[in-house]
Motif scaffolding. Structure first.
Motif, short mmCIF file in Angstrom:
data_model
loop_
_atom_site.label_atom_id
_atom_site.label_comp_id
_atom_site.label_asym_id
_atom_site.label_seq_id
_atom_site.Cartn_x
_atom_site.Cartn_y
_atom_site.Cartn_z
N PRO A 1 59.47 21.65 25.66
CA PRO A 1 59.12 20.87 24.46
C PRO A 1 60.09 19.72 24.18
CG PRO A 1 58.78 23.19 24.05
CD PRO A 1 59.46 23.09 25.39
N LEU A 2 61.39 19.95 24.35
CA LEU A 2 62.36 18.88 24.11
C LEU A 2 62.22 17.79 25.16
CD1 LEU A 2 64.76 17.73 22.56
CD2 LEU A 2 66.27 19.01 24.10
N LEU A 3 62.05 18.17 26.41
CA LEU A 3 61.95 17.17 27.48
C LEU A 3 60.71 16.30 27.31
CD1 LEU A 3 63.03 19.36 30.55
CD2 LEU A 3 64.43 17.76 29.21
N ILE A 4 59.60 16.92 26.90
CA ILE A 4 58.37 16.14 26.72
C ILE A 4 58.48 15.24 25.49
CG2 ILE A 4 55.87 16.25 26.35
CD1 ILE A 4 55.91 18.97 27.78
N SER A 5 59.11 15.74 24.43
CA SER A 5 59.27 14.90 23.23
C SER A 5 60.17 13.70 23.53
CB SER A 5 59.85 15.73 22.08
OG SER A 5 61.19 16.12 22.34
#
Length: 370
Positions: free
Chosen positions: A313-317
């Protein structure tokens, strides 16, 4: 737990795909063609306590390659050396003139009143309103004319590249691009005249004289603290095409010198920008908390637990912010701080809403607005 994480990853991926899709409909700043008309252009700049910007501003304008323009600057009751430094910078350049702003009438926003006065002196067939903290590349006017002619637009605007003078303020300032790419359906904004679907940036707005006079100019939004968006809506309501353009390759803005300035500036207009809707504000606070703040503790937990799926989730955001920053010339290192940018966004939105609900005044450049 993994089914919830998969759902979260899916939601982040949909948001990324939406941003990629949305970016395709923000028009480029097109190259001028020889057949494009060459109208007389008025570059109009309201100034209030802008002594730190004058020298670079005038130098930027003096390097413009377009041959048929005037530049009118208005000193709006400045208490610093704005007027003196402006006179010194323009010297005997016949393209430039400086006028003294009149006292602010009751019910008017200061910047709007300044732009209104400037328009009354303008002789151009195309009016380009810019802020004093904006710098233009030499062929900016040619591209403005060509873009408006190609799309038959009565008004164009765009969000500039934001120059890096304060690292902390960049975390908030550059989020303006992200908000447009993430939330505005640009296919509707740029292909229809529906007033509700539009965005504009007051630092760079161009009008044909016909469109500007038809909508009643800045007087039509005289009390607005979000005059750029309201002008865009009025333009569409009057049947003219308003176009959102990616101008970041040719227009740079040094918007705030500190994070304190950035917070005050955005507090003034962010809640107004969503029509003072508590429902939308609550949704945005929840959305940015869930999508861009929560992934950080998940990422930390993924390192501790060894569950790499929790890091996605952090990497995609961050990937969402990377794409937006890439499209607008922002240093990509700021993308890594997307969680902090989101936290600042949530804080400023809550602060802006609180100020409005409690009936307190917004303050900016020594003036108060209710």
């Amino acid at each position: 737990m993994s089914i919830y994480i998969l759902g979260f990853i899916g939601l982040q991926t949909i948001a990324l795909l939406w941003i990629l899709f949305n970016s395709a409909f923000i028009k480029p700043f097109v190259i001028s063609e020889s057949s494009t008309p060459k109208p007389f252009v008025s570059v109009l700049i309201p100034m209030r306590n802008e002594e730190r910007n004058i020298e670079e501003l005038i130098h930027s304008l003096q390097t413009l390659s377009y041959s048929s323009f005037e530049c009118i600057l208005l000193d709006d009751q400045s208490s610093d050396q704005t007027r003196l430094l402006t006179e010194r910078a323009i010297q005997n350049d016949p393209r430039f003139s400086l006028i003294e702003g009149q006292p602010l009438p009751e019910g008017w926003n200061g910047k709007v009143h300044g732009c209104h006065q400037l328009s009354q002196f303008a002789e151009g067939d195309l009016l380009l309103f810019i802020d004093a903290d904006v710098r233009l590349a030499p062929d900016t006017i040619e591209r403005t004319i060509s873009t408006m002619a190609k799309h038959d637009a009565g008004m164009i605007s765009g969000f500039p590249h934001y120059g890096d003078r304060s690292h902390l303020s960049q975390l908030l300032v550059t989020l303006q691009h992200f908000v447009v790419y993430a939330h505005l359906p640009t296919i509707i904004a740029n292909k229809t005249k529906l007033p509700s679907f539009t965005a504009a940036c007051g630092g760079f707005i161009a009008f044909t004289k016909e469109a500007y006079e038809s909508i009643g100019g800045h007087a039509s939004v005289h009390s607005s603290l979000l005059e750029d968006v309201h002008l865009a809506r009025v333009t569409k309501k009057n049947g003219f095409k308003m176009l959102l353009v990616n101008i970041s390759s040719h227009v740079t803005c040094y918007m705030y010198e500190s994070i304190q300035e950035a917070i005050e500036g955005f507090t003034k207009n962010i809640f107004i920008g969503i029509n003072k809707s508590k429902v939308i504000a609550f949704f945005l606070i929840c959305w940015y908390t869930l999508m861009y703040i929560v992934p950080t503790p998940l990422f930390v937990y993924s390192i501790w637990s060894g569950n790499s799926m929790l890091s996605l989730p952090l990497l995609i955001s961050i990937a969402q912010k990377v794409w937006v920053d890439y499209k607008n010339g922002t240093l990509l290192r700021y993308s890594l701080f997307m969680p902090l940018s989101a936290l600042l966004f949530v804080f400023v939105l809550a602060r802006s809403m609180y100020t409005s609900i409690t009936g307190k005044a917004y303050t900016w450049k020594g003036r108060s607005y209710s």
